[in-house]
Scaffold this motif. Structure first.
Motif, PDB file in Angstrom:
ATOM      1  N   PHE A 145      30.919  33.577  45.938  1.00  0.00           N
ATOM      2  CA  PHE A 145      31.752  32.392  46.118  1.00  0.00           C
ATOM      3  C   PHE A 145      31.422  31.680  47.423  1.00  0.00           C
ATOM      4  O   PHE A 145      31.326  30.456  47.469  1.00  0.00           O
ATOM      5  CB  PHE A 145      33.236  32.788  46.107  1.00  0.00           C
ATOM      6  CG  PHE A 145      33.693  33.385  44.812  1.00  0.00           C
ATOM      7  CD1 PHE A 145      33.992  32.584  43.727  1.00  0.00           C
ATOM      8  CD2 PHE A 145      33.814  34.763  44.663  1.00  0.00           C
ATOM      9  CE1 PHE A 145      34.411  33.123  42.522  1.00  0.00           C
ATOM     10  CE2 PHE A 145      34.238  35.319  43.472  1.00  0.00           C
ATOM     11  CZ  PHE A 145      34.539  34.493  42.390  1.00  0.00           C
ATOM     12  N   GLY A 149      29.217  28.035  47.475  1.00  0.00           N
ATOM     13  CA  GLY A 149      30.326  27.120  47.766  1.00  0.00           C
ATOM     14  C   GLY A 149      30.167  26.456  49.115  1.00  0.00           C
ATOM     15  O   GLY A 149      30.351  25.237  49.261  1.00  0.00           O
ATOM     16  N   THR A 249      26.784  26.194  40.370  1.00  0.00           N
ATOM     17  CA  THR A 249      27.849  27.017  39.786  1.00  0.00           C
ATOM     18  C   THR A 249      27.267  28.189  39.011  1.00  0.00           C
ATOM     19  O   THR A 249      27.778  29.315  39.076  1.00  0.00           O
ATOM     20  CB  THR A 249      28.741  26.166  38.865  1.00  0.00           C
ATOM     21  OG1 THR A 249      29.340  25.120  39.628  1.00  0.00           O
ATOM     22  CG2 THR A 249      29.840  27.024  38.237  1.00  0.00           C
ATOM     23  N   GLN A 252      26.163  30.686  41.405  1.00  0.00           N
ATOM     24  CA  GLN A 252      27.344  31.304  41.999  1.00  0.00           C
ATOM     25  C   GLN A 252      27.855  32.454  41.141  1.00  0.00           C
ATOM     26  O   GLN A 252      28.090  33.560  41.639  1.00  0.00           O
ATOM     27  CB  GLN A 252      28.437  30.254  42.167  1.00  0.00           C
ATOM     28  CG  GLN A 252      29.740  30.799  42.748  1.00  0.00           C
ATOM     29  CD  GLN A 252      30.802  29.712  42.848  1.00  0.00           C
ATOM     30  OE1 GLN A 252      30.983  28.934  41.919  1.00  0.00           O
ATOM     31  NE2 GLN A 252      31.487  29.662  43.963  1.00  0.00           N
ATOM     32  N   TRP A 253      28.012  32.211  39.844  1.00  0.00           N
ATOM     33  CA  TRP A 253      28.500  33.261  38.951  1.00  0.00           C
ATOM     34  C   TRP A 253      27.477  34.382  38.785  1.00  0.00           C
ATOM     35  O   TRP A 253      27.825  35.544  38.604  1.00  0.00           O
ATOM     36  CB  TRP A 253      28.901  32.674  37.608  1.00  0.00           C
ATOM     37  CG  TRP A 253      30.186  31.924  37.702  1.00  0.00           C
ATOM     38  CD1 TRP A 253      30.379  30.583  37.595  1.00  0.00           C
ATOM     39  CD2 TRP A 253      31.484  32.490  37.976  1.00  0.00           C
ATOM     40  NE1 TRP A 253      31.709  30.264  37.780  1.00  0.00           N
ATOM     41  CE2 TRP A 253      32.403  31.421  38.018  1.00  0.00           C
ATOM     42  CE3 TRP A 253      31.948  33.786  38.201  1.00  0.00           C
ATOM     43  CZ2 TRP A 253      33.761  31.608  38.266  1.00  0.00           C
ATOM     44  CZ3 TRP A 253      33.299  33.980  38.453  1.00  0.00           C
ATOM     45  CH2 TRP A 253      34.180  32.913  38.482  1.00  0.00           C
ATOM     46  N   VAL A 256      27.987  36.577  41.841  1.00  0.00           N
ATOM     47  CA  VAL A 256      29.207  37.373  41.657  1.00  0.00           C
ATOM     48  C   VAL A 256      28.920  38.545  40.724  1.00  0.00           C
ATOM     49  O   VAL A 256      29.315  39.692  40.988  1.00  0.00           O
ATOM     50  CB  VAL A 256      30.350  36.504  41.101  1.00  0.00           C
ATOM     51  CG1 VAL A 256      31.532  37.379  40.679  1.00  0.00           C
ATOM     52  CG2 VAL A 256      30.797  35.483  42.130  1.00  0.00           C
TER      53      VAL A 256
END
Length: 399
Positions: A145, A149, A249, A252-253, A256
């Motif tokens: 994140f 981000g 995005t 980002q995932w 994670v």
């Protein structure tokens, strides 16, 4: 307990290191693309970063063992601060060569950051190694994140130099990581050997299946993840018409997914063993390629990259724990240095191959290349598992 305090601080350091990688992967190729006329060169800085990581990996492991893990990690992270500021200046001045040089320093720094997992493993009793590695890697969840981000939020911070602000923010964030790691109290890692017990030489280590197999499975897990992840943002934006925000995005995932399973990976390893855990990881990487071949929507990219992240987690952590169980304490520096050279050398080749293959043959070819490699490594893993079971049976019979 002292080792729990160290693990907590190392977990924070891992979160910072992972965030740094997330920022670089999210905006690095896009920032480079704004500095070159030919898109073929957009992945050059990332490739140079990974090549520098590979070249520095072995020396970094030896430095941390000899100078001390705490001092070595602080020194390595300091290099990242310098590299990030150079990249920010390069974007502002529109100097591609300077941009590449800054990425090289960030790569060299990453070689030191990768030693965090071994620092955790070597600071706890043998029965806690799997959980120590997974707990530290779990710190990277925040990076999924925080990294992309923060990169997006600060991209326009410097007027007229998009993404320059992202790398200034990166330098500031790494300074926080330095403060965390500086408070650890870690052993040098390699105990002073007893007379006549200096351990096996490099040549002997590399011939031992308990050493070379986890090296190869770790290399495959990291190289395949890099191969796809480096190509994915460019494929989304320049081949499939998605926006840079959607690409960020997706990354980002993915990040994670790389670290979130770490909360349970150690427990899984203790329950089903390292071989099965690594095999599950490789199968998830295979499934990721399969998803990518069925479509190019944002959803296809998101699902594929999430599976890729989880697969990397199981494959890489499983391989790390497998390796730590294969060498003697006095062989730690040599085994870890050799492992880092193999793993990140493969990662560098994967990064180079990703850019070339994507530009010449497209996104589909990138994912097709994953499949035979996964199958080959799975067969190697199966062989070693059967070999280990047979040796245990022979030992039981002889007793």
């Amino acid at each position: 307990m002292a080792h729990m305090r160290n693990i907590a601080l190392l977990s924070g350091g891992q979160a910072i290191a992972g965030s740094s990688q997330g920022m670089v992967m999210a905006v690095g190729a896009l920032a480079a693309a704004s500095l070159v006329m030919d898109m073929t060169y957009a992945t050059v800085p990332t490739t140079v970063m990974i090549v520098c990581l590979a070249l520095t990996a072995g020396p970094a492991a030896m430095i941390l063992h000899r100078a001390g893990r705490t001092r070595g990690l602080v020194m390595g992270m300091s290099i990242a601060v310098i590299g990030a500021l150079i990249v920010a200046l390069a974007v502002y001045l529109e100097q591609f060569i300077l941009f590449v040089a800054g990425f090289g320093l960030i790569g060299a720094s990453a070689a030191f950051g990768q030693q965090i997992r071994f620092a955790a493993a070597d600071s706890v009793p043998p029965d806690l190694k799997a959980k120590a590695v997974s707990w530290v890697m779990f710190g990277g969840v925040l990076s999924g994140f925080l990294g992309p981000g923060l990169a997006g939020a600060t991209a326009d911070m410097v007027p007229g130099a998009q993404y320059s602000g992202s790398f200034i923010a990166l330098a500031a964030m790494v300074c926080i990581g330095i403060a965390l790691v500086a408070f650890t109290d870690l052993p040098k890692g390699q105990p002073k050997p007893e007379p006549g017990k200096s351990g096996r030489a490099f040549g002997q280590l590399v011939r031992d299946p308990d050493i070379f197999v986890p090296m190869l499975t770790g290399m495959a897990s990291f190289a395949l993840m890099t191969f796809v992840m480096v190509a994915a943002p460019l494929a989304m934006v320049y081949w499939c018409g998605h926006t840079p925000g959607e690409a960020a995005t997706a990354i980002q995932w993915h990040i994670v997914a790389m670290f979130a399973p770490s909360f349970i990976t150690g427990t899984i390893i203790n329950r089903i063993g390292t071989h099965f855990t690594v095999a599950i990881g490789l199968l998830l990487i295979l499934a990721s390629a399969g998803i990518a071949l069925t479509g190019i929507s944002v959803l296809h990219f998101n699902i594929g990259l999430i599976l890729l992240g989880v697969g990397w987690n199981f494959g890489f952590i499983g391989s790390t724990v497998m390796l730590t169980r294969g060498y003697r304490p006095e062989e730690g520096a040599r085994a870890q240095a050799l492992n880092e050279q193999v793993v990140f050398g493969g990662m560098a080749l994967a990064s180079i191959g990703a850019g070339v293959l994507l530009n010449r043959f497209g996104w589909e070819a990138v994912n097709l290349m994953v499949m035979p490699i996964v199958v080959a490594v799975l067969l190697l893993l199966a062989w070693t598992d059967l070999r280990g079971r047979r040796l245990k049976q022979e030992t039981a019979v002889s007793e």
